[in-house]
Design an enzyme around this catalytic site. Structure first.
Site, short mmCIF file in Angstrom:
data_model
loop_
_atom_site.label_atom_id
_atom_site.label_comp_id
_atom_site.label_asym_id
_atom_site.label_seq_id
_atom_site.Cartn_x
_atom_site.Cartn_y
_atom_site.Cartn_z
N CYS A 108 46.87 45.90 45.79
CA CYS A 108 46.37 46.11 44.57
C CYS A 108 44.93 45.95 44.54
O CYS A 108 44.60 44.77 44.61
CB CYS A 108 47.13 45.48 43.44
SG CYS A 108 46.68 45.98 41.52
N CYS A 111 43.94 44.13 40.69
CA CYS A 111 44.46 42.91 40.01
C CYS A 111 45.73 42.60 40.98
O CYS A 111 45.26 42.13 42.14
CB CYS A 111 44.83 43.02 38.73
SG CYS A 111 45.85 44.49 38.30
N SER A 112 46.64 42.44 40.66
CA SER A 112 48.01 41.96 41.39
C SER A 112 49.17 42.86 41.06
O SER A 112 50.47 42.06 41.14
CB SER A 112 47.91 40.26 40.93
OG SER A 112 48.14 40.28 39.27
N CYS A 113 48.96 44.08 40.96
CA CYS A 113 50.26 44.76 40.44
C CYS A 113 51.33 44.73 41.79
O CYS A 113 50.88 44.92 42.92
CB CYS A 113 49.97 46.28 40.37
SG CYS A 113 48.89 46.40 38.82
#
Lengths: 200, 96
Positions: A108, A111-113
């Protein structure tokens, strides 16, 4: 990866960010938006109820049941829900099938999906700026640094999690597992293989 | 135990250690911040993507800032953005 290099602290003096979390929590409780028991229940859920073992069950079922595999590749969300997994960060699941010619890996960049219902919460390295930036630019190098050596004749496909879609890699079934039960197979599946930073 | 429970217990043992990543919190406040975000998004009637936008912005502001600190900033902004609290959040008492 500053966050992983910091010493693990226990009962250290309260930091500004901890104060901020406490203040926000107190306010949300006071306003009746949240209650402490609900917060505890969510933490319990993410610490103990969901994790890579869920994804491993999905992979093992796909290896054992060709019809399930077909459904999983066609509509990941629905097939994963058949095993009882779903929820936030798992509403639009796409399953990526590794083959002898193609190795899939997930990142991702913004971000941090991450597919929480099947893998739990992301590891620190997944959230780190170096992984997010470099995995797209030089995936073969990054994978090798992580100990994942993809043969030169295998194409690497990197998938960037978008606003809606969360990806799960379906690794290739290891050789020599013909007589294995679904339970045996699930025990072979690692978290990293389902992100695509390891091969089984 | 049923076969399923045995499997779950065995797999949980295998995968719970931090090395395999199923525990993501280095400190308890991180878990509380995560849980608050999940619940607040749910209660706000918004989609997760609305929170994600704040998270992307917070992460982008300062790539050196630890991940969970950016998360808390995003959470604070989301909470105010959706009007769950008064515009001046008491969670930022020291800003003035």
């Amino acid at each position: 990866m500053a966050e992983s290099s910091q010493p693990h602290r226990h009962h250290s003096p309260t930091t500004p960010v901890e104060e901020r979390v406490e203040a926000l929590e107190a306010l949300l409780i006071e306003k009746g938006v949240l209650d402490p028991a609900a917060i505890d229940a969510v933490i319990e859920h993410y610490e103990h109820r969901i994790g890579p073992m869920n994804g491993a069950k999905v992979v093992a079922r796909a290896w054992s049941d060709p019809d399930y595999r077909a459904r999983l590749l066609k509509d990941g969300t629905a097939a994963i829900a058949e095993l009882g997994f779903g929820g936030p960060e798992g509403n639009h699941m796409v399953v990526l099938e590794n083959t002898p010619q193609i190795h899939n890996a997930v990142v991702c960049t913004l971000c941090s999906c991450y597919p929480w219902p099947v893998l739990g919460l992301p590891p620190n390295w997944y959230k780190s700026p170096p992984y997010r930036a470099r995995m797209v630019r030089e995936p073969r190098v990054v994978l090798a640094e992580m100990g994942c050596h993809v043969p030169a004749d295998v194409e690497i496909r990197v998938w960037d999690s978008s606003a809606e879609v969360r990806y799960l890699v379906l690794p290739e079934r290891p050789e020599g597992t013909d007589g294995h039960t679904e339970e045996d197979l699930a025990a072979l599946v690692t978290r990293d293989s389902m992100i695509g930073v390891a091969r089984l | 135990m049923s076969p399923r429970e045995v499997l779950e217990a065995g797999l949980a043992e295998e995968t719970v250690p931090r090395a395999n990543g199923s525990i993501a919190f280095d400190e308890p406040w991180q878990g509380r911040a995560l849980a608050m975000a999940v619940l607040v998004v749910e209660r706000s009637g918004r989609g997760w993507d609305d929170f994600r936008r704040h998270l992307i912005a917070a992460l982008g502001e300062d790539t050196e800032r630890p991940y969970w600190e950016s998360w808390v900033r995003a959470l604070d902004r989301f909470v105010r953005d959706v009007g769950l609290l008064a515009p001046r959040s008491a969670a930022e008492p020291r800003r003035s």
